[in-house]
Design an enzyme around this catalytic site. Structure first.
Site, PDB file in Angstrom:
ATOM      1  N   GLY A 157     -25.726 -12.262  16.784  1.00 32.25           N
ATOM      2  CA  GLY A 157     -24.531 -12.974  17.249  1.00 32.25           C
ATOM      3  C   GLY A 157     -23.604 -13.179  16.064  1.00 32.25           C
ATOM      4  O   GLY A 157     -23.675 -12.458  15.064  1.00 32.25           O
ATOM      5  N   ARG A 158     -22.752 -14.213  16.163  1.00 29.57           N
ATOM      6  CA  ARG A 158     -21.744 -14.440  15.114  1.00 29.57           C
ATOM      7  C   ARG A 158     -22.352 -14.521  13.718  1.00 29.57           C
ATOM      8  O   ARG A 158     -21.884 -13.873  12.775  1.00 29.57           O
ATOM      9  CB  ARG A 158     -20.997 -15.754  15.385  1.00 29.57           C
ATOM     10  CG  ARG A 158     -19.856 -15.627  16.353  1.00 29.57           C
ATOM     11  CD  ARG A 158     -19.186 -16.981  16.530  1.00 29.57           C
ATOM     12  NE  ARG A 158     -20.079 -17.882  17.221  1.00 29.57           N
ATOM     13  CZ  ARG A 158     -19.969 -18.193  18.512  1.00 29.57           C
ATOM     14  NH1 ARG A 158     -18.972 -17.729  19.216  1.00 29.57           N
ATOM     15  NH2 ARG A 158     -20.840 -18.985  19.090  1.00 29.57           N
ATOM     16  N   ARG A 237     -33.386 -22.093  13.623  1.00 29.26           N
ATOM     17  CA  ARG A 237     -34.058 -23.329  14.026  1.00 29.26           C
ATOM     18  C   ARG A 237     -35.513 -23.237  13.565  1.00 29.26           C
ATOM     19  O   ARG A 237     -36.141 -22.174  13.685  1.00 29.26           O
ATOM     20  CB  ARG A 237     -34.008 -23.513  15.548  1.00 29.26           C
ATOM     21  CG  ARG A 237     -32.672 -23.996  16.075  1.00 29.26           C
ATOM     22  CD  ARG A 237     -32.373 -25.440  15.648  1.00 29.26           C
ATOM     23  NE  ARG A 237     -31.147 -25.972  16.200  1.00 29.26           N
ATOM     24  CZ  ARG A 237     -29.955 -25.964  15.577  1.00 29.26           C
ATOM     25  NH1 ARG A 237     -29.850 -25.443  14.375  1.00 29.26           N
ATOM     26  NH2 ARG A 237     -28.897 -26.492  16.153  1.00 29.26           N
ATOM     27  N   GLU A 266     -38.666 -31.277  11.365  1.00 31.17           N
ATOM     28  CA  GLU A 266     -37.656 -31.663  10.376  1.00 31.17           C
ATOM     29  C   GLU A 266     -37.572 -33.170  10.346  1.00 31.17           C
ATOM     30  O   GLU A 266     -37.428 -33.770  11.425  1.00 31.17           O
ATOM     31  CB  GLU A 266     -36.285 -31.091  10.739  1.00 31.17           C
ATOM     32  CG  GLU A 266     -36.172 -29.640  10.394  1.00 31.17           C
ATOM     33  CD  GLU A 266     -34.778 -29.056  10.667  1.00 31.17           C
ATOM     34  OE1 GLU A 266     -33.815 -29.845  10.836  1.00 31.17           O
ATOM     35  OE2 GLU A 266     -34.676 -27.840  10.715  1.00 31.17           O
ATOM     36  N   HIS A 285     -31.826 -28.286   5.886  1.00 32.78           N
ATOM     37  CA  HIS A 285     -30.921 -27.910   6.995  1.00 32.78           C
ATOM     38  C   HIS A 285     -29.445 -28.122   6.595  1.00 32.78           C
ATOM     39  O   HIS A 285     -28.745 -28.938   7.211  1.00 32.78           O
ATOM     40  CB  HIS A 285     -31.281 -28.713   8.257  1.00 32.78           C
ATOM     41  CG  HIS A 285     -30.813 -28.054   9.527  1.00 32.78           C
ATOM     42  ND1 HIS A 285     -31.464 -28.180  10.730  1.00 32.78           N
ATOM     43  CD2 HIS A 285     -29.732 -27.273   9.783  1.00 32.78           C
ATOM     44  CE1 HIS A 285     -30.814 -27.520  11.675  1.00 32.78           C
ATOM     45  NE2 HIS A 285     -29.758 -26.956  11.114  1.00 32.78           N
TER      46      HIS A 285
HETATM   47  C1  DGY Z   1     -25.829 -26.079  14.040  1.00 31.57           C
HETATM   48  O1  DGY Z   1     -24.613 -26.315  14.098  1.00 31.57           O
HETATM   49  O2  DGY Z   1     -26.480 -25.771  15.033  1.00 31.57           O
HETATM   50  C2  DGY Z   1     -26.463 -26.127  12.693  1.00 31.57           C
HETATM   51  O3  DGY Z   1     -27.828 -26.014  12.756  1.00 31.57           O
HETATM   52  C3  DGY Z   1     -26.073 -27.378  11.941  1.00 31.57           C
HETATM   53  O4  DGY Z   1     -24.746 -27.262  11.624  1.00 31.57           O
END
Ligand code: DGY
Length: 325
Positions: A157-158, A237, A266, A285
């Protein structure tokens, strides 16, 4: 006229917060840690809008606690696995997220992690500070080559595509696995199945959302397909990787190293066996943590919230089906 009531679960950057303050009657949770569950359930009672973070689980119970007047849920993140979107849709509540504006920041950090793990930057820095640097040495802290290596992107993706663009500058061969993304014009990336990608890549970088199909995607079997010299990078994630399988793969040197911006759970508890490993880099993160990205995230999250409160279509809505009557 009374302003709409909203609960904001953490202090976000002023760009977005200012907008919300002007338009809403804002209840802001100012603690540095997320509101405890019971507090969240109490504070959402009767609100018209909720702006939450990826650390706040927003499920049916939270929506019920808020009440039927809840008009919008705005997530200050591109990922929205913390929100029970189907529940929101069932109640006709649009859910907003913050796509696009954190793509480059996250791709930059992915590359920083990839290079740091390849060239053992963190380990080398620890080595110097521990007073172990006695002389220049031909075999000291040998790492992996980045230029010309094969990069496997799981998810195209992006963010995966932005990482691919960076990789072309290093002359890398790029493989990707993504059933729903096509080729990217100008980027010579080959689409493969996951097995081929894991077998052929020197670097495997994860860019998939967390859902039932990707939870623990990197398990013992998939680690066993990777090269013993390969490096895993995860900026997606934490739960996409099975932490027990990762620990075994790193400890038994079935892969060379891993570099994570995200973990399961986390934060990683200080007694996690993963923290004992030299061949693991772990960050808290911070993929989107550039000044511009976080400012834009605050703004986009505020704009989604306010649009929802006005009964307008959210500029970035993850469940547009709520608008189909
Ligand atoms: C998101 O935006 O999903 C990132 O994990 C935190 O910016």
């Amino acid at each position: 006229m009374a302003k709409p009531r909203v609960f904001i679960t953490r202090v976000i950057l002023e760009k977005g917060l200012g907008l919300i303050r002007d338009f809403c009657d804002m209840d802001l949770w100012i603690d540095g840690l997320p509101p405890p569950r019971q507090v969240l359930l109490e504070r959402v009672r009767g609100v018209d809008g909720l702006l939450c973070l990826l650390t706040d689980p927003i499920d049916g119970e939270a929506m019920d606690a808020a009440g039927p007047q809840l008009k919008v849920i705005s997530n200050h993140a591109v990922g929205f696995d913390n929100i029970a979107v189907a529940e929101a849709t069932r109640r006709g509540i649009p859910v907003g997220n913050t796509p696009g504006i954190l793509t480059d920041a996250t791709a930059d950090l992915t590359f920083a992690l990839l290079m740091a793990a390849a060239r053992r930057v963190v380990e080398a820095e620890r080595f110097v500070r521990a007073g172990l640097w006695k002389t220049w040495s031909p075999a000291l802290l040998l790492g992996a080559d980045v230029a010309g290596a094969t990069l496997g992107l799981v998810g195209f993706g992006r963010i995966g595509q932005a990482v691919a663009k960076r990789a072309t500058g290093f002359g890398m061969r790029i493989l990707y696995h993504d059933p729903s993304a096509g080729p990217l014009p100008g980027i010579p990336a080959e689409r493969t199945d996951l097995e081929t990608l894991l077998k052929e890549s020197d670097f495997v970088s994860l860019h998939v959302p967390l859902n039932s199909g990707t939870r623990h995607l990197m398990n013992g079997r998939n680690f066993s397909l990777m090269k013993p010299t390969a490096i895993l990078v995860n900026t997606a994630r934490g739960q996409v990787v099975d932490p027990v399988a990762l620990h075994a793969a790193l400890k038994e040197k079935r892969i060379f190293a891993a570099a994570l911006d995200v973990s399961d759970p986390e934060p990683l508890p200080m007694d996690s066996p993963l923290l004992e490993l030299e061949n693991l880099i772990i960050l808290p993160h911070i993929g989107s943590a550039s000044r511009t990205s976080r400012e834009r995230m605050s703004l986009m999250a505020a704009e989604n919230l306010i649009a929802g409160l006005k009964g307008e279509r959210l500029p970035n809505c993850v469940n547009p089906e709520v608008y189909r009557v």
